[in-house]
Design a protein around this motif. Structure first.
Motif, PDB file in Angstrom:
ATOM      1  N   VAL A 164     -97.280-103.763  -0.424  1.00 56.02           N
ATOM      2  CA  VAL A 164     -96.708-104.417  -1.677  1.00 56.02           C
ATOM      3  C   VAL A 164     -97.174-103.787  -3.030  1.00 56.02           C
ATOM      4  N   HIS A 165     -96.244-103.720  -3.895  1.00 58.20           N
ATOM      5  CA  HIS A 165     -96.384-103.102  -5.115  1.00 58.20           C
ATOM      6  C   HIS A 165     -95.942-104.117  -6.297  1.00 58.20           C
ATOM      7  N   ARG A 166     -96.030-103.624  -7.478  1.00 55.12           N
ATOM      8  CA  ARG A 166     -95.750-104.723  -8.550  1.00 55.12           C
ATOM      9  C   ARG A 166     -93.979-104.984  -8.511  1.00 55.12           C
ATOM     10  N   ASN A 167     -93.385-103.964  -8.016  1.00 60.50           N
ATOM     11  CA  ASN A 167     -91.989-104.089  -8.115  1.00 60.50           C
ATOM     12  C   ASN A 167     -91.365-103.770  -6.864  1.00 60.50           C
ATOM     13  N   ARG A 168     -91.608-103.701  -5.642  1.00 63.24           N
ATOM     14  CA  ARG A 168     -91.250-103.444  -4.531  1.00 63.24           C
ATOM     15  C   ARG A 168     -92.254-103.779  -3.338  1.00 63.24           C
ATOM     16  N   VAL A 169     -91.440-103.854  -2.426  1.00 58.68           N
ATOM     17  CA  VAL A 169     -92.289-104.252  -0.926  1.00 58.68           C
ATOM     18  C   VAL A 169     -91.590-103.436   0.125  1.00 58.68           C
ATOM     19  N   ILE A 170     -92.448-102.547   0.719  1.00 55.30           N
ATOM     20  CA  ILE A 170     -91.790-101.725   1.750  1.00 55.30           C
ATOM     21  C   ILE A 170     -92.415-101.886   3.145  1.00 55.30           C
ATOM     22  N   ILE A 171     -91.475-102.034   4.176  1.00 60.18           N
ATOM     23  CA  ILE A 171     -91.829-102.240   5.519  1.00 60.18           C
ATOM     24  C   ILE A 171     -91.579-100.943   6.177  1.00 60.18           C
ATOM     25  N   CYS A 172     -92.606-100.511   6.807  1.00 61.63           N
ATOM     26  CA  CYS A 172     -92.295 -98.977   7.132  1.00 61.63           C
ATOM     27  C   CYS A 172     -92.827 -99.008   8.762  1.00 61.63           C
ATOM     28  N   ALA A 173     -92.003 -98.443   9.610  1.00 63.53           N
ATOM     29  CA  ALA A 173     -92.164 -98.263  11.238  1.00 63.53           C
ATOM     30  C   ALA A 173     -91.650 -96.961  11.540  1.00 63.53           C
ATOM     31  N   SER A 174     -91.980 -96.498  12.690  1.00 58.48           N
ATOM     32  CA  SER A 174     -91.344 -95.570  13.312  1.00 58.48           C
ATOM     33  C   SER A 174     -90.264 -95.882  14.327  1.00 58.48           C
ATOM     34  N   ARG A 193     -98.391-118.969   2.477  1.00 59.84           N
ATOM     35  CA  ARG A 193     -98.448-118.925   0.993  1.00 59.84           C
ATOM     36  C   ARG A 193     -97.669-120.198   0.477  1.00 59.84           C
ATOM     37  N   GLN A 194     -96.520-120.404   1.374  1.00 61.56           N
ATOM     38  CA  GLN A 194     -95.541-121.682   0.994  1.00 61.56           C
ATOM     39  C   GLN A 194     -94.836-121.275  -0.125  1.00 61.56           C
ATOM     40  N   ALA A 195     -94.636-120.154  -0.249  1.00 62.57           N
ATOM     41  CA  ALA A 195     -93.888-119.507  -1.611  1.00 62.57           C
ATOM     42  C   ALA A 195     -93.632-117.903  -1.388  1.00 62.57           C
ATOM     43  N   PRO A 196     -92.647-117.556  -1.932  1.00 64.08           N
ATOM     44  CA  PRO A 196     -92.270-115.962  -1.803  1.00 64.08           C
ATOM     45  C   PRO A 196     -93.248-115.371  -2.707  1.00 64.08           C
ATOM     46  N   LEU A 197     -94.567-115.355  -2.498  1.00 60.70           N
ATOM     47  CA  LEU A 197     -95.424-114.727  -3.188  1.00 60.70           C
ATOM     48  C   LEU A 197     -96.313-113.960  -2.378  1.00 60.70           C
ATOM     49  N   LEU A 198     -96.436-112.472  -2.633  1.00 62.65           N
ATOM     50  CA  LEU A 198     -97.238-111.586  -1.833  1.00 62.65           C
ATOM     51  C   LEU A 198     -98.290-111.020  -2.617  1.00 62.65           C
ATOM     52  N   THR A 199     -99.454-110.835  -1.885  1.00 61.94           N
ATOM     53  CA  THR A 199    -100.526-110.072  -2.437  1.00 61.94           C
ATOM     54  C   THR A 199    -100.522-108.619  -2.648  1.00 61.94           C
ATOM     55  N   LEU A 200    -100.850-108.096  -3.518  1.00 58.24           N
ATOM     56  CA  LEU A 200    -100.784-106.512  -3.691  1.00 58.24           C
ATOM     57  C   LEU A 200    -101.603-105.731  -2.619  1.00 58.24           C
ATOM     58  N   GLY A 201    -101.188-104.682  -2.189  1.00 57.44           N
ATOM     59  CA  GLY A 201    -102.067-103.820  -1.275  1.00 57.44           C
ATOM     60  C   GLY A 201    -101.195-103.326  -0.035  1.00 57.44           C
ATOM     61  N   GLU A 202    -101.834-102.563   0.661  1.00 55.68           N
ATOM     62  CA  GLU A 202    -101.114-102.040   1.755  1.00 55.68           C
ATOM     63  C   GLU A 202    -101.707-102.088   3.065  1.00 55.68           C
TER      64      GLU A 202
END
Length: 797
Positions: A164-174, A193-202
């Motif tokens: 989760v980045h400031r301006n993008r979210v990446i789900i990565c898998a093989s 979270r009961q909202a479309p809010l995501l904590t920054l980090g990986e």
């Protein structure tokens, strides 16, 4: 889902097998209760008609229930907090974002992307378009997008990462399966979270179990299975005779049911849309009369008689012709359903017959079949698995044939763990077992509780399951553990037992016990899609959150921020109450099942109204010569160590009253958007409390009753005895008055929640639970007003 005319199959089974088959179809989610196109009459048809009627009525009643939405659409349990604002370390998904797929995305990734978009639209009021981009663009990062990256490396790993980045979210898998799992995790994160809010980090996530089998919730879909956290389902089940395409024994062709095979093919194909593994449950319950034409043609394939001297015979699985038939049938099944991962069959005390299962006239571990008795029990039973596994792997090199030694220790195995059988298994053959069955739980005051069926008292694994894991690991054989998603026989009429601390511990145990996978499916009824059924997934990945973290998040998602703490406390009290359950009583009989509908039996020999009598359909064979008849659903006296058990039930009542006090405190704090999920959970908590209160009152009332009736029968009574028993009599009136109040308070619950209604029992049916409660209230009123004064006069009060 209804893939074939189940009614035709039911009617063609012997009456004693119909109950099992209906339960199987309920578990598989393929029976809607409709029996079509029959003009048959007679007792067997009467039983089939009862099942048909109950199936239709249950469908209609559940469809009308406000709680059915929870199993019809998993997303319905999520709500959006309109006041939620992003914290400094969170990013908000907004209307100008997109969901981005690779231009070479796997079809599964496309499906799960649409599901993600649907979730955001349905529950978060956010409409995100789905777009395409090259793998290079996705890897570099697309701004204001949720990017789903399936590397297409060919790896089978289900692992995934979410960045989760400031301006993008990446789900990565093989793999596409990994992408699927990543979206499930993302939905849960947003849901908590009961909202479309995501904590920054990986964070990267790895599965702790390779196979996580669930079941389609009642009236639900495969999407619900996926988002409840499972990666496998049952693709159906039937007699191997019905599914067979083998011509090895032509006389068995008449048992073929092409519709059954077509149903499995359809189910396997549908599961592949979501990348779900599939397993089929096989049985050979329909045996053969001694003079069956098959034995005229091939007398040497007749195996052992079963159950009784005049009973039917099985086919000897050690005879080459029978082995050929079984292997060709299994091979044909895997050929007909490409993508099928495995089959499961019970080789213990029922289900898939061999010459050591219920062999009449032979001691445990021996067989009346000379051929098999000479070979030995472990070898014969292992050969059955090994031959079927070899056949399956001709079509699917990774296929698994799982033997379930259910009750084997009581039928053919002198070893609780069946280690000798396990040691003889070859590649492709595996073991399936229960995590807790047939264990004992030692409790205070000398109580030793036998877990003869599914329980949530013992978290597990039990000693038998532990030994089976060790035996399987020693020879490299896979082993899978079974758990119920909602039911336990501590209180089997509940929609679920909301002892969430115990279910969380069970989920952790399944992940850490050494098993290769977990099969979480209901054995006796549909899955209602309650919180207990979705809980497991939160403990089946690394990193694994703490139990308290998961349960508090769930409680807040169910009840809201303000009321969540009270619900969490209620779950703790329910979990503690289960520890005081002293026994698993007989199926569907007595106060543990009827709860506040159970009569108090102040007059133990009095005739009770018909409303307290019901049909035990799974026992219908006992009355086949007379037709179906009703049986009492109640008991007139308690079981076990009565004084001790009575104290145990009173302790359960005390703890469950604390749980009810917590949800009472939560009630005014619950916002409208949480009301459905909250009420669905609280209905079970309240009914469990009323049930324990009835059990405690029944045990105390019966002890007082027996004492006073004995005293009343005394020819001579001293004044001291009269006064002593007068106090006991006053306590009796208090107990009965309390039980009347208990039933009156419980009645609105019974009227509002069809999930509590024993009329819809699947393998049994009683009058409607609300009618029973009303009748019970009337009886208690009469007992207090008339029966007790008569006893008082006889006692000299």
């Amino acid at each position: 889902m209804r893939f074939f005319d189940c009614g035709v199959v039911i009617r063609r089974l012997p009456q004693r097998n119909q109950a099992f088959f209906v339960l199987l179809l309920v578990f598989l989610g393929v029976f809607d209760g409709t029996i079509c196109g029959s003009e048959e009459t007679g007792k067997m048809e009467t039983l089939a008609q009862i099942y048909a009627r109950l199936g239709r009525e249950a469908q209609e009643a559940y469809q009308a229930s406000r709680y059915s939405v929870l199993s019809r659409d998993y997303f319905a349990r999520f709500t959006k907090d309109p006041d939620a604002k992003p914290n400094s370390d969170e990013v908000a998904l907004e209307a100008d974002w997109r969901i981005i797929l690779s231009d070479k995305a796997h079809p599964l990734s496309e499906t799960i992307a649409r599901d993600l978009a649907d979730f955001l639209y349905q529950r978060m009021e956010l409409t995100l378009p789905i777009a395409r981009a090259s793998t290079e663009e996705l890897t570099a990062g697309v701004e204001k997008a949720i990017s789903l990256i399936d590397s297409g490396s060919g790896e089978e790993s289900e692992a995934f990462s979410i960045a989760v980045h400031r301006n993008r979210v990446i789900i990565c898998a093989s793999s596409a399966e990994g992408t699927r799992n990543g979206v499930v995790r993302l939905v849960d994160t947003i849901g908590f979270r009961q909202a479309p809010l995501l904590t920054l980090g990986e964070q990267r996530y790895e599965p702790r179990l390779g196979v996580r089998l669930g079941v389609v919730p009642w009236m639900g879909s495969l999407r619900d299975v996926v988002f409840m956290g499972y990666n496998a389902i049952s693709a159906g089940g039937a007699s191997l005779y019905a599914l067979s395409t083998s011509d090895a024994i032509p006389e068995l062709k008449e048992r073929r049911r092409p519709d059954s095979l077509a149903a499995i093919q359809k189910s396997v194909a549908a599961a592949q849309k979501y990348g779900l593994k599939t397993y089929v449950l096989l049985e050979t319950r329909q045996r053969f009369p001694k003079d069956d034409p098959i034995f005229t043609a091939y007398p040497e394939i007749r195996g052992t008689p079963t159950w009784a001297a005049d009973s039917e015979y099985v086919l000897c699985t050690e005879h080459p012709l029978v082995q050929r038939f079984l292997m060709e049938s299994v091979e044909g099944l895997f050929r007909a359903a490409p993508g099928l991962d495995g089959v499961l069959f019970i080789n213990g005390g029922e289900g898939f017959y061999h010459c050591y299962m219920r062999s009449f006239g032979a001691a445990k571990g021996r067989s009346s079949c000379p051929r098999c008795d000479a070979v030995g029990v472990d070898t014969v039973v292992a050969n059955l698995s090994n031959n079927m596994a070899a056949a399956a792997r001709r079509m699917n090199p990774k296929a698994e044939v799982l033997a379930w030694p259910y009750s084997a220790e009581h039928v053919w195995s002198s070893d609780r763990a069946q280690a000798g059988f396990i040691a003889r298994l070859k590649p492709g053959a595996g073991v399936f077992t229960e995590i807790e069955k047939d264990e004992y739980v030692d409790k205070p005051e000398g109580v030793r509780k036998h877990l003869w069926d599914y329980s949530i008292d013992l978290i597990g694994p039990g000693e038998r399951a532990k030994q089976q894991v060790i035996a399987c690991k020693a020879v490299g054989t896979p082993i899978y553990m079974k758990s119920e998603p909602e039911l336990a026989f501590e209180a089997p009429r509940l929609s679920h037992i909301p002892c969430m601390d115990r279910w969380a511990d069970r989920a952790e145990s399944l992940a850490s016990c050494g098993a290769d996978g977990a099969f979480v499916f209901p054995a006796f009824r549909p899955c209602y899609g309650n919180v207990t059924a979705e809980l497991y997934k939160h403990f089946w990945w690394t990193p694994t959150p703490t139990k308290d973290e998961v349960l508090m998040n769930l409680a807040r998602r169910v009840a809201g921020q303000a009321a969540g703490a009270h619900l969490r406390n209620a779950w703790k009290f329910v979990s503690e109450a289960v520890e005081w359950s002293p026994e698993l009583p007989s199926y569907y009989t007595g106060p543990y099942y009827l709860g506040p509908a159970h009569p108090m039996c102040v007059s133990p020999t009095a005739t009770l109204p018909e409303v307290f009598y019901g049909y035990y359909l799974f026992r219908a064979e006992e009355t086949e010569s007379e037709g179906l008849k009703t049986r009492p659903t109640f008991v007139t006296s308690p079981t076990g160590n009565v004084p001790v058990f009575g104290r145990f039930y009173r302790q359960m009542e005390t703890l469950l009253s604390k749980a009810v006090a917590e949800i009472d405190a939560a009630e005014p704090l619950v916002q409208d958007r949480f009301r459905l999920m909250f009420d669905a959970d609280c209905s079970a908590i309240r009914w469990f409390y009323h049930t324990a209160r009835t059990e405690a009152n029944f045990y105390e009332s019966c002890q007082i009753r027996d004492t006073l009736l004995a005293f009343a029968a005394q020819a001579e009574k001293t004044q001291q005895e009269v006064e002593k028993n007068r106090a006991l009599f006053e306590r009796w009136k208090q107990v009965l008055s309390d039980e009347k109040a208990n039933a009156e308070t419980a009645l609105p619950l019974a009227e509002a929640d069809m999930r509590l209604d024993c009329y819809y029992g699947s393998d049994h049916t009683f009058p409607h639970i609300a009618d029973m409660v009303r009748a019970k209230i009337h009886i208690v009123e009469t007992e207090i007003a008339e029966t007790l004064p008569a006893i008082a006069r006889r006692c000299g009060f």
